[in-house]
Design a protein around this motif. Sequence first.
Motif, PDB file in Angstrom:
ATOM      1  N   ALA A 284      33.589  44.541  31.601  1.00  0.00           N
ATOM      2  CA  ALA A 284      34.831  43.771  31.628  1.00  0.00           C
ATOM      3  C   ALA A 284      35.782  44.241  32.724  1.00  0.00           C
ATOM      4  N   ASN A 285      35.548  45.425  33.292  1.00  0.00           N
ATOM      5  CA  ASN A 285      36.377  45.899  34.402  1.00  0.00           C
ATOM      6  C   ASN A 285      36.002  45.232  35.727  1.00  0.00           C
ATOM      7  N   ASP A 286      34.866  44.551  35.750  1.00  0.00           N
ATOM      8  CA  ASP A 286      34.417  43.873  36.957  1.00  0.00           C
ATOM      9  C   ASP A 286      35.263  42.618  37.183  1.00  0.00           C
ATOM     10  N   PRO A 287      35.893  42.461  38.349  1.00  0.00           N
ATOM     11  CA  PRO A 287      36.704  41.263  38.601  1.00  0.00           C
ATOM     12  C   PRO A 287      35.903  39.967  38.484  1.00  0.00           C
ATOM     13  N   ASP A 288      34.592  40.050  38.719  1.00  0.00           N
ATOM     14  CA  ASP A 288      33.746  38.858  38.633  1.00  0.00           C
ATOM     15  C   ASP A 288      33.185  38.637  37.242  1.00  0.00           C
TER      16      ASP A 288
ATOM     17  N   GLY B  85      44.478  50.535  34.761  1.00  0.00           N
ATOM     18  CA  GLY B  85      44.634  50.174  36.160  1.00  0.00           C
ATOM     19  C   GLY B  85      43.428  49.500  36.770  1.00  0.00           C
ATOM     20  N   SER B  86      42.266  49.508  36.066  1.00  0.00           N
ATOM     21  CA  SER B  86      41.069  48.881  36.615  1.00  0.00           C
ATOM     22  C   SER B  86      41.155  47.361  36.451  1.00  0.00           C
ATOM     23  N   PHE B  87      40.369  46.640  37.280  1.00  0.00           N
ATOM     24  CA  PHE B  87      40.298  45.194  37.136  1.00  0.00           C
ATOM     25  C   PHE B  87      39.715  44.828  35.774  1.00  0.00           C
ATOM     26  N   CYS B  88      40.114  43.688  35.230  1.00  0.00           N
ATOM     27  CA  CYS B  88      39.634  43.294  33.916  1.00  0.00           C
ATOM     28  C   CYS B  88      39.512  41.775  33.828  1.00  0.00           C
ATOM     29  N   SER B  89      38.800  41.333  32.807  1.00  0.00           N
ATOM     30  CA  SER B  89      38.620  39.912  32.532  1.00  0.00           C
ATOM     31  C   SER B  89      38.036  39.805  31.128  1.00  0.00           C
TER      32      SER B  89
ATOM     33  N   ARG C 240      44.567  43.401  35.451  1.00  0.00           N
ATOM     34  CA  ARG C 240      44.251  44.829  35.346  1.00  0.00           C
ATOM     35  C   ARG C 240      44.585  45.289  33.939  1.00  0.00           C
ATOM     36  N   TRP C 241      43.961  46.395  33.553  1.00  0.00           N
ATOM     37  CA  TRP C 241      44.243  46.981  32.246  1.00  0.00           C
ATOM     38  C   TRP C 241      45.579  47.726  32.311  1.00  0.00           C
TER      39      TRP C 241
END
Length: 372
Positions: free
Chosen positions: A294-298, A339-343, A368-369
Amino acid sequence: MNPYNSPTPVPAPSHPWWKTTPALLGLLALVALLSAFSLALGFLVMIAAVVAVWVLSPWRWFARICATFGALLLLTVGAGLGGQLDDSGTGKADAKTGDEVRASGKAVSVSPSASRPAKAADYTGRPLNEAEKEARSAGYAAINHDAADEDRVIILRSGWTVCFQSSDAAAKTIDFAAVRSSEPCPERDGGPLPWPKMPNVVGATYNKAVEDLKQAGVDLDRVTLDDVYLDIDTPTAEEAAEDGDDWRVCFQSPDKGTMADSATTVRLDLGQWTDADLVRHCPSEKDTTYKIPANDPDYDDDSDSDSSTDRDSTAPHSDSSSSGSSTGGGTSVGTVHPGSFCSPPGATGVSRAGTPMVCGPGSDGRNRWHSA
């Protein structure tokens, strides 16, 4: 004026011989000669030469300054050539005796008698400069050589350690074989340096890897750590040791069987996971995979179905306790990195410290988280 009655010209007064230039130059040369035998005596003569240059000489001021610096230089050169600047002493073995000791490679036995000289002390493991100083204090003339098969010239004795020694009690000579302080002693005098070889620690836990490296003789101070996931920070050695069974070695450098000498830096690339993590294996390459998908922007949680039931059944984080349950309209993805990317937006999780986190727009406009 009658030339026959003119006064006789008076000759110019001459300088005493000790004020002449040859006498002063000779005094300066005496500084180098005496300092080669005694640094203290050479220093006293240098002081006398400097005083004579400034008080007795007819030289101009710049010549006196040059002579003063010249006297100091002559003192240093003379003391260096005479061995007075060597902190290990001034005693030297004559060339013939030194060659005989080096060729024999072992102490010459002396027949027992009432006047048999005392055996030399054991200096192995000691810094070379200290060993030579104590040996000379005991009346021995000390020489040295490289204990490895590289035949290097020993210059700074304090940076070398004695591995072997051979002595002649009758001739009062001792030969030290030494290596640099950062090097291991060879198995024999003149043998190769036995540097440790890298073991294979890929796949081992951090604790096991450290144990294997230490057993192989690799210096742990030369070990550096790195992470393999894009969303995981590199741990310090203390942090990795604290959770040593959760961190695993994914890659190592250098490879198994490579010689690890004093200039080699060992790098361990670590991945961390427990039974609750979604991904519990090493990636194929460094910095290509997210530990938490889930931290992957894609990352797209609803790409296969329009219904939340279908998403829950196909999502890779279907474990309700860590990262698969949907509560209150948001998806829980378990442990996340602040701070990591999330989705997707609105998803929830917790940091390693247990802080509730939520996925939402950050300062750069990307999801981001951040703390809930």
